[in-house]
Design an enzyme around this catalytic site. Sequence first.
Site, PDB file in Angstrom:
ATOM      1  CE  LYS A  14      96.744  19.060  62.832  1.00 17.59           C
ATOM      2  NZ  LYS A  14      96.525  18.584  64.199  1.00 17.59           N
ATOM      3  CG  HIS A  37      93.958  22.456  61.369  1.00 16.84           C
ATOM      4  ND1 HIS A  37      92.956  21.545  61.462  1.00 16.84           N
ATOM      5  CD2 HIS A  37      94.593  22.423  62.570  1.00 16.84           C
ATOM      6  CE1 HIS A  37      92.956  20.986  62.663  1.00 16.84           C
ATOM      7  NE2 HIS A  37      93.940  21.517  63.350  1.00 16.84           N
ATOM      8  CG  ASP A  87     100.711  23.025  69.347  1.00 12.65           C
ATOM      9  OD1 ASP A  87     100.002  22.010  69.183  1.00 12.65           O
ATOM     10  OD2 ASP A  87     100.411  23.939  70.115  1.00 12.65           O
ATOM     11  CG  ASP A 123      95.485  22.427  68.544  1.00 13.35           C
ATOM     12  OD1 ASP A 123      94.412  22.811  68.055  1.00 13.35           O
ATOM     13  OD2 ASP A 123      96.103  21.436  68.132  1.00 13.35           O
ATOM     14  CG  ASP A 170      90.657  22.966  68.542  1.00 12.51           C
ATOM     15  OD1 ASP A 170      90.960  22.445  69.626  1.00 12.51           O
ATOM     16  OD2 ASP A 170      90.849  22.401  67.447  1.00 12.51           O
TER      17      ASP A 170
HETATM   18  C1  RNT Z   1      92.953  18.768  65.709  1.00 14.84           C
HETATM   19  C2  RNT Z   1      91.697  19.483  65.387  1.00 14.84           C
HETATM   20  C3  RNT Z   1      90.515  19.120  66.217  1.00 14.84           C
HETATM   21  C4  RNT Z   1      90.887  18.854  67.652  1.00 14.84           C
HETATM   22  C5  RNT Z   1      89.707  18.564  68.529  1.00 14.84           C
HETATM   23  C6  RNT Z   1      90.124  18.085  69.887  1.00 14.84           C
HETATM   24  O1  RNT Z   1      94.048  19.253  65.054  1.00 14.84           O
HETATM   25  O2  RNT Z   1      91.923  20.849  65.464  1.00 14.84           O
HETATM   26  O3  RNT Z   1      89.542  20.094  66.099  1.00 14.84           O
HETATM   27  O4  RNT Z   1      91.630  19.884  68.214  1.00 14.84           O
HETATM   28  O5  RNT Z   1      88.895  17.667  67.901  1.00 14.84           O
HETATM   29 ZN    ZN Z   2      90.290  22.195  65.389  1.00 14.97          ZN
END
Ligand code: RNT
Ligand code: ZN
Length: 417
Positions: free
Chosen positions: A226, A260, A292, A294, A324
Site C-alpha cells: 500500500k 494502493h 480512500d 476502497d 476489495d
Molecule cells: C487494505 C487492504 C486490504 C483490506 C482487507 C480488508 O487497504 O486493501 O486488502 O481491504 O484486508
Molecule cells: Zn486490498
Amino acid sequence: MESDYSSAKEQYAALGVDTDRAIQLLKKIPVSMHCWQGDDVGGFEHAGASLDGGGIQVTGNYPGKARSMEELRSDIEKTLSLTPGSYRLNVHANYADFSSTGFADRDALEPEHFKSWVQWSKENKVPLDFNSTLFSHPKASGLTLSSKDKGIRDFWIEHVKRCRKIGEYMGKEQGSACIHNIWIADGMKDIPVDRQGYREILASSLDDILSVKISKDYLKDSVESKVFGIGTESYVVGSHEFYMGYAVKNQMLLTIDMGHFHPTENVADKLSSVLMFVPEILLHLSRGVRWDSDHVTLFNDDMKAMAEEMVRTGKLDKIHIGTDYFDGSINRIGAWVIGQRATQKSLLRALLEPSEKLMSYENDGNYFARLALLEAEKTLPFGAVWNRYCEECSVPSDLQVIDEIMNYEKSVTALRG
Ligand code: RNT
Ligand code: ZN
C-alpha cells in the site's frame, strides 16, 4: 431483445470478434468476492465487533448491516444471485465462527473455526480464499509483523502461520488452492528514522511464516502493498518495492490493489511487468478516491483498462481476480452487487476487444488505425451482449437489480435493529 443481440453479434463479428465465445469464456473466469462489504469489515469475533485501526476505515451508517454470520451469509447469497459469472468467496480471519467452540484469539485460530464456512462453500459451490487479519485487535494498535517488540511480533507470526493452516484446510476440502493474502497496516503517521529497520524485521517475520512448507495445490500465499493508509501517511513498511522484491525473491504471489498506488499511476500497466517476474498475481479490484482506497468498484476507465490488460497479457490463468471495496453509506448489498457486476462488465468488454485487428495495426506501425479502432469500439452495442450474458446466467438486468435490492431491503435488511 433477441434481435438486439443478433445485431450486436453481427457488428462484433465484422471485426473478427465472437460474442458467444466471449460469453462462454467469461462464465468460467472465477472472481473471488470479498466477504467484508456486508458488515463494514467488522467480523464476528465478539458481539458488536467492528473495524478498528489499521490504516483502513469504513464510513457510513446505512441501516441493515449484517449482525451475524447467518445474516452475512444470506446477504452474500443474495448478492451472488444478482451477479452473473462464477464465484469464489474471500474470507477474512476475523470472520471465524466460534459458535460451537467458544472464542479463540488470533494466535489460537484453528481450521475448526472455519468449518461452517467450508460447509457453506460446499453447499453453495463457491470455493474459498482467505486472509490473515492483522487489524481490529488490541495487539494491532501499533506495528505487527514489523514490530521491534518480540512479544507482539511473535503473536502475529503465530496468527499468520495458523491462517496458512486454515487456508490449506480450505484448499484440501475444495480441491482448488486457497489464495491466502497478507496485508498489514504497519507504518507511521510521521517521519520515521529507521525505515530500513522495520523492513528488515518484516522480511524476517515473513521468512519465519513461510518456512512452514505447504503444498501449492492447497495454498498460495500473496503479499499486498500500500502506498499510504490513514494514520500511516509518512511511511508504510510494506511498500510496493518491498513486496515486489519479496515476492520475486520468494517466487510467491503479489497482490495488486487498485487503490494502493498514487492516484496518477496506471495500475493496469503493472500487470504485464509484474507477471514476468512473479509466478501469479492476486488482484484487489477497487476504486481509490482521494485518501480512500476502497470505494465501490465501477465500470469506469480504470477498471476497463485493468480488464483489458488481464486479457491482453494472455495470462488469465495466472491472475486471481479478487474484489476489495466497502461502503457503509448506501445499501450494502447494493454496493456489493454494483461492484461485482462492474467487474463482470469490464471483463466482458475486454473479451470483446477486436484484438487481432488491433494487434495487426500496431505491428504494421499504423497507430492512427489502432487509435481509431479503439475509439470505434466504444460505441459498439456492448449493452446487448451484456444483457445476453445476464440472461444466460439467469440473473436480472441492471435495471431489474435495483428493484430486487430495494425489495430485499424492505423485506430483510430494513427489519434488522
Ligand atoms: C487494505 C487492504 C486490504 C483490506 C482487507 C480488508 O487497504 O486493501 O486488502 O481491504 O484486508
Ligand atoms: Zn486490498
